[in-house]
Write a protein that holds these residues in place. Sequence first.
Motif, PDB file in Angstrom:
ATOM      1  N   SER A 129       0.817  -1.216   0.000  1.00  0.00           N
ATOM      2  CA  SER A 129       0.000   0.000   0.000  1.00  0.00           C
ATOM      3  C   SER A 129       0.852   1.268   0.000  1.00  0.00           C
ATOM      4  O   SER A 129       0.328   2.370   0.078  1.00  0.00           O
TER       5      SER A 129
ATOM      6  N   LYS B   2       3.312   3.492  -2.253  1.00  0.00           N
ATOM      7  CA  LYS B   2       3.746   3.648  -3.640  1.00  0.00           C
ATOM      8  C   LYS B   2       5.234   3.956  -3.647  1.00  0.00           C
ATOM      9  O   LYS B   2       5.698   4.899  -3.012  1.00  0.00           O
TER      10      LYS B   2
ATOM     11  N   THR C 138       1.632  10.900   3.049  1.00  0.00           N
ATOM     12  CA  THR C 138       0.299  10.315   3.018  1.00  0.00           C
ATOM     13  C   THR C 138      -0.395  10.718   1.723  1.00  0.00           C
ATOM     14  O   THR C 138      -0.409  11.886   1.359  1.00  0.00           O
ATOM     15  N   THR C 139      -0.935   9.771   1.036  1.00  0.00           N
ATOM     16  CA  THR C 139      -1.680  10.061  -0.176  1.00  0.00           C
ATOM     17  C   THR C 139      -3.153   9.891   0.150  1.00  0.00           C
ATOM     18  O   THR C 139      -3.487   9.276   1.156  1.00  0.00           O
ATOM     19  N   PRO C 140      -4.048  10.411  -0.702  1.00  0.00           N
ATOM     20  CA  PRO C 140      -5.456  10.075  -0.438  1.00  0.00           C
ATOM     21  C   PRO C 140      -5.585   8.555  -0.517  1.00  0.00           C
ATOM     22  O   PRO C 140      -5.173   7.954  -1.507  1.00  0.00           O
ATOM     23  N   ALA C 141      -6.106   7.970   0.558  1.00  0.00           N
ATOM     24  CA  ALA C 141      -6.229   6.511   0.578  1.00  0.00           C
ATOM     25  C   ALA C 141      -7.050   6.042  -0.609  1.00  0.00           C
ATOM     26  O   ALA C 141      -6.853   4.940  -1.120  1.00  0.00           O
ATOM     27  N   SER C 142      -7.954   6.910  -1.079  1.00  0.00           N
ATOM     28  CA  SER C 142      -8.815   6.529  -2.191  1.00  0.00           C
ATOM     29  C   SER C 142      -8.022   6.243  -3.465  1.00  0.00           C
ATOM     30  O   SER C 142      -8.530   5.633  -4.391  1.00  0.00           O
ATOM     31  N   SER C 143      -6.763   6.663  -3.491  1.00  0.00           N
ATOM     32  CA  SER C 143      -5.931   6.364  -4.649  1.00  0.00           C
ATOM     33  C   SER C 143      -5.484   4.913  -4.654  1.00  0.00           C
ATOM     34  O   SER C 143      -4.864   4.455  -5.603  1.00  0.00           O
ATOM     35  N   GLY C 144      -5.770   4.199  -3.564  1.00  0.00           N
ATOM     36  CA  GLY C 144      -5.348   2.809  -3.486  1.00  0.00           C
ATOM     37  C   GLY C 144      -4.048   2.646  -2.710  1.00  0.00           C
ATOM     38  O   GLY C 144      -3.620   1.544  -2.430  1.00  0.00           O
ATOM     39  N   TYR C 145      -3.410   3.765  -2.402  1.00  0.00           N
ATOM     40  CA  TYR C 145      -2.160   3.740  -1.656  1.00  0.00           C
ATOM     41  C   TYR C 145      -2.327   4.568  -0.390  1.00  0.00           C
ATOM     42  O   TYR C 145      -2.935   5.636  -0.429  1.00  0.00           O
ATOM     43  N   SER C 146      -1.780   4.081   0.682  1.00  0.00           N
ATOM     44  CA  SER C 146      -1.891   4.864   1.913  1.00  0.00           C
ATOM     45  C   SER C 146      -0.832   5.959   1.938  1.00  0.00           C
ATOM     46  O   SER C 146      -1.014   6.991   2.547  1.00  0.00           O
TER      47      SER C 146
ATOM     48  N   MET D  39       8.485  10.148  -1.772  1.00  0.00           N
ATOM     49  CA  MET D  39       8.872  11.223  -2.666  1.00  0.00           C
ATOM     50  C   MET D  39      10.096  11.929  -2.111  1.00  0.00           C
ATOM     51  O   MET D  39      10.399  11.846  -0.929  1.00  0.00           O
TER      52      MET D  39
ATOM     53  N   GLY E 130       1.038  20.524  -2.058  1.00  0.00           N
ATOM     54  CA  GLY E 130      -0.027  19.568  -1.780  1.00  0.00           C
ATOM     55  C   GLY E 130       0.187  18.786  -0.501  1.00  0.00           C
ATOM     56  O   GLY E 130      -0.678  18.052  -0.065  1.00  0.00           O
ATOM     57  N   VAL E 131       1.356  18.930   0.090  1.00  0.00           N
ATOM     58  CA  VAL E 131       1.617  18.249   1.371  1.00  0.00           C
ATOM     59  C   VAL E 131       2.003  19.320   2.381  1.00  0.00           C
ATOM     60  O   VAL E 131       3.166  19.656   2.523  1.00  0.00           O
TER      61      VAL E 131
ATOM     62  N   PHE F 145       1.827  19.285   5.629  1.00  0.00           N
ATOM     63  CA  PHE F 145       2.477  18.813   6.867  1.00  0.00           C
ATOM     64  C   PHE F 145       2.599  17.298   6.888  1.00  0.00           C
ATOM     65  O   PHE F 145       1.940  16.589   6.137  1.00  0.00           O
TER      66      PHE F 145
END
Lengths: 1038, 525
Positions: free
Chosen positions: A689, A691, A736-744, A748, A793-794, A796
């Motif tokens: 989970s 990326k 943290t990515t939007p979990a909805s992307s399939g990745y927690s 980067m 976009g991040v 914090f």
Amino acid sequence: MRVKILSMLFLLGLIGQLMAAPTETIRGRVVDQQTGKPLAGVSVTIKGKKGGASTNDEGWFSLNIPSGSATLIISSVGYTTVEQLVEAGASNIVISLVQDQKGMNEVIVTALGIQRTAKSLTYSAQRVGGDQINEVRDASFANTLSGKVAGLTITPSANGPGGATRVLLRGNRSIQGTNNALIVVDGVAIDNQTISGEVKDDAGSTNAGQNGSDGLSNINPDDIESMSVLKGATGAALYGSRAANGVIIITTKRGKQGKLSLSLNSGVSAESAFSIPKLQDQYSQGTNGAYTTATGYSWGAKATGQSVTDWRGQTVPLHTYPNNIKDFYRTAFSTNNSVGVTAGSDKVQTYLSYANNNAAGIVPNNRLMRNTFNARIGVNISDKLSVDAKGTYIVQNIYNKPGVGGDGLIAANVYNIPTSVNQQDLKVYKTTDITGVETPTYWTSTDPVIMNPYWTLNNTHHDENRSRFIGLMSLKYKFTDWLNIQGRVSSDAYNEFNATQYANNTVNYARQPGGYYSEEYNFVSERNFDVLLNGNNNITRDLKVTYNIGSSLLDRGSRHRITAADGLAYNNKFDLLYASTLKETVSTVKRQLQSVYGTAQFSYKDFLFLDLTARNDWSSTIPEPYSYFYPSVSVAAILSDMMQMPSWVSMAKVRGAVTRVGNDADPYLLAQTYNYITGGFGGYIASNSVKMLPTLKPEITSAIEVGTEWRFWNDRLGVDLTYYKTNSKNQLLKVTTPASSGYSSMYMNAGNIQNSGVEVVISAQPIKTREFSWNMTLNYALNKNKVISITPGVPFLFLGSSDNVRTATPRVAEGGSYGDLYGYKWQRSKGQYVVDTTGLPVYTTDISSVGNYNPNYTIGFSNTFNYKGWSLGVLVDGKFGGVVVSGTEAELAYMGMASYTTKYRDNATLVLSGAHPDGSSNTRAIGAQALWQSVTQGNYAKAEFFTYDATNVRLRELTLGYEFKRLPSFLKAAKLSFVARNLLFLYRGKSILDIPGIGKRKLGIDPEASFGNSNYQGVEYYNLPTTRSMGLNLKLSF
Amino acid sequence: MFKITNFCYTRVCLFFLIAASVGSCTKKFDTMNTNPSTISTVTSSQYPQMFAYAQQTPTLSPDNFEIGEGTIASVYSQFFGQAAQSFPTDRYVVVQGWMPACWNPAYTSAVPQLKTILEGTDSKSAENALANIWWVWVFHRLTDYFGPVPYSQAGNGQRVVEYDRQDSIYYDFFKKLDAAVTVLKTHAGEKPFGSFDLVYGTQSDPVSAWIKFANTLRLRLALRISAVDPATAKTQAEAAVASGVMTDISTDAYMQKSTKTYNEYNGLAVIAGWEDIRASATMLSMQKGYNDPRMPIFWQPSTADGQYNGLRNGMYVSEKVLTGNTRPYTSNMGTRWCSYSNGVWKTVYNAPQDIMHAAEAYFLRAEGALNGWNMGDNAQNLYETGIRTSMAQWGITDQTAIDDYVSNTATPAPPGDLMNSPAVNDYPVLWDADPVMQRKQVAQQKYLALWPDGMEGWAEVRRTDLPELYPVLHSDNTDVPVGTTIKRMPFLDTEKQTNADAVTRAIQKLGGPDNCATRVWWDIK
């Protein structure tokens, strides 16, 4: 057994003696002209010849000279070099050395083990002598460094003796990586990771409640000759990536030429809990002012000796036991004994040592046992070829390491005992039913994971066993006087075996019948091979160059396995054979770093210095071409040698440096993979989970540093000022990515963390007479941290493992500062507190910053007074600014146990001055229970109410020693000292919130109480108290 | 001068020696940087284990269940009272830190595996059909919590993931279920994913069980939209019933749970063992009033006084701490989930988790019949069969007791809780002549039959506003004060932080402020 070991040590030392082949020998002694004291480690060479000797601990040397006479050159750090003509066969020559301008020629061990005089250093480094750390001792010697180096912040270990220590130089720079300094022993980095788990949240459940051990604590302080602290990345560019956080360079003792000598250092100390929150002593278990055993609260009736039925069903007079916590912890006695033997000829020098540390923890049943064996042999095979070999074997056992944090761990279990329950009565902690099954007995708890602490002590265990071998062999060949090559191979490997057991019926931990047992195996290894060419040349008469060029290969690997028996087929049979279900966790790490590097120092007339360094690394953990390069440039000028200065200026120096350090990443972060997950139905397979980042780039820290150093009145006063600024960019972040992307989350490269600061070291000798002297050193360090950017976009990132805010959580936010703690606050409107219609505070719906966990500045003030044979050392250590959020205080308030919860109990007359949401002034009165159970709801507290100013000033160390003068002939030196650490607070901060009618509360805990050495700091939640230790130490030399 | 040349020569030689050795060594780097503990590629032989993961994870591991469902739907449905004194969600407080627990498992654990299977299998295969059915099961629970959710772009691997309107999600559900059933009917007798199908893998004929499951789910979803889109609801419900829904407990759907790993434990049982939850006054009011034979199966008498005592929802901490409301004085769940001995709660970790039951299908049909739809039988028969099927589901075999229950004219009773609550409502069990009461009865008996599935319970209470439940005693959420009921969960802070623009557009799709008072699309009453 110990006698045998000792005699073997002697034997080994004698071998060194026998291999010597003396012909015409002279013997002499070197003493300090002023004090008459013998000087050890003084170099004695023959003018125009190779070879030489150095003096032993009581100043003696012996040397072979050609027939006739010879001129000896006697030199020592800090003393003016002397040349003296001697006749062959002379004995008992006494040579007096005059103290040099102090500090100027002090030797500092820098990167790659290269020794340099302090004068020629182009960056900030501070030296700590072995005697500064082996008198006041601790099971983890790093804990004794606090206050001794400007810019070094020590967060002591959290889990009793042998826990991991956080060693921070010049602030935090890495968001998700370690910020701990690199530890280098005799030129080779040792593994200092905490392999078996860092505590990263306050629950103690999702992450281990036991912070694992670090590597640093395995070092025997008695083996340390000296330590150099290279604070910035500057001094360390040559250690590569891991040195970006600064380096602590430890040089251990080596054999000396001369007579066999033996030293013993023996200490005994008593440790006790240093700072425990104060409990109220008036009200009993119960709620709403009535005594009851149905709740674990202490909001009951006033205890006046009235007759009640207690939790055991017995009729007893009702009393409170405000010393329950204090009485639970014990005074723990520890012994530290070490013996060192050195012997040697001009061909072979041997140093052998053995140390035994037996440290008890203040939590009953907790103990550390450590045996360290160390052997070091230097052999001069020929004039050109020499070998230095070292082997250190460490066996460390920690019994019953206590956990930190909440959820049924030891401190939580103790602190939850209601005020009217006598902790003594809990010692009967179990009952056994007719089937022989043991169940814990305890008072009713409001939190069903809280247990009888004596059950935890006796029926749960976490034991750690580590055996570690550090081996080093180096071969040095001198081509000529000015060129040599050194090949070195080293290995640092340890096996760790940790066993954890929870007896059947241990709430929350023994989930399956029979109990829980797990074994953790860790194998960690680090192998380094390097070749280094060292040379120096005079380019012209005034221009000299010293250079090193080298290459290294570093292999690091680890194997980690946990096998857990969740449920045991035979009750409390703690063996994997009895597992009803076996669970395995396995991970493997393999990585390699190959490097080529070089340095060159140009020195003009010995007053102008230019250092250039460059390094290229090839790392297996980053994508092709695996390569990154980083250089540094630095300069220093000795102004006092360049121009005429008033006579009271003994030295003036300016220096500056610009550095870059690259850093690779953890392995296996490039390719997306799938995992097998154990399960009851044949297991599962799932995509990772996280990326991954196929384009991973190395992280870059760039730093600038300028400094100046002045010494006045023959070094009676010295001032060293440093300013630095570092920027860490391209950090490898798990965002943290939007979990909805399939990745927690995804990896980067991003971020820019800036640290800038000032360090001041003032050393002075205000009084210096023949019999009395007073030396003082003041270390001041100020660090400002700024999170310049993370990535678009991040905004914090959380430093803990979760954003689940029980008390507060450290968060790195753009525009903020590393270590800002976020939590819920009391809502304000138009400058007034908002109070709801029932009279209770209204809280913010979002978390915001309540402060930062890092101090604004730190001061360490050490004083040494010498009078005849007496010496008195006083170290005062202060941390100013910063906050700590105390979950323990919150829980104690919620439970009605904290001392300040007695106000407004009998009369609910507290009218919080504030305004209702409609703007009208609050007139509703509330009682203590309503207030405290509103601002903290058990495990979930409104952080602002329990945020304390972490400023504290303490008497860190006190030593009073006496050096015996009249000694029997077999004894060369004897010193007895009384030593004490963490004696008392001179100042301690208060709560940041002045609750109307309650006032500011004094911090009950030591703000240094920590979870361990991860970046998750500033939150205190059922941590073990820090300790005060007092003891006696005896040093003998034979 | 000579010296300098000499040192340069040596240095240059050494440098090349070192550089050459380094250059030739990096060949091993790629192999070295491959994690031996992970799998680099998957093929169809891994799909069964991936499907099992997609099934197991969204039914929630204990920790996720506790905060993602146990503190939300379990108490908003009033199936349970909140015994954990420090939890505030029962007073409608949204604890954002807990919200990812119900969201993440679906998106990061179920969706990636289902997508891999859907993309890697033939759309006419039984495996593909099962993945589609399970996709709908996962997403209907999610969208019912929040309204718009990422659906068509779920699992896209991007930093921006668009949310879909709830109506479009629901219409896609029907399409997917219809297509899956059509496919499955061509695969009779097969065992897709074998024993890795954790719902029906142990059945002799899993394909026909999945057909009934899909049709029952379709019927559930049809009724869900019966107010907002009655025409589609009727078509879908009638098609589902015609295709064959669950009719007896033999095809009841349970998720297998295991004691092997913690994440496979039954979450509800675990939190019962942790004493997070207790019987609600609501459930006990109904069950005591009806003398429900299921009561001693659902609950256990309190350990302190041996009585069935429940908790009102929405208590202040100061009320929760009153002795009569504390854990020893209130009823925990039944022995199927946990039992009490020697002062310790022992949890049955592998108690199967309830997914969907035939009893519900009967009540759905009964409501459909009241709507005038062709549900294959009349409302009263379906209602009574629903009750009997629920009794059978819970192992009640005493026919007299069941008959007495079905013909009971008694109404719910005051539950005898510490807050002195009155009876929750006044519906008898015996089928009433009044069509208004009939709807209430269907709702009430379905409510009892849905227990302990809080998510479905809360969705149906919101849709029908039936059965009438107790108002919460206190609300600490100004959007939903006492007297109103909570209508949805707000979007996640974690999404607002990481997927901000998409959430802003999602709020427009929601059609109201992003709070607990805004109704989801199908909730129009």
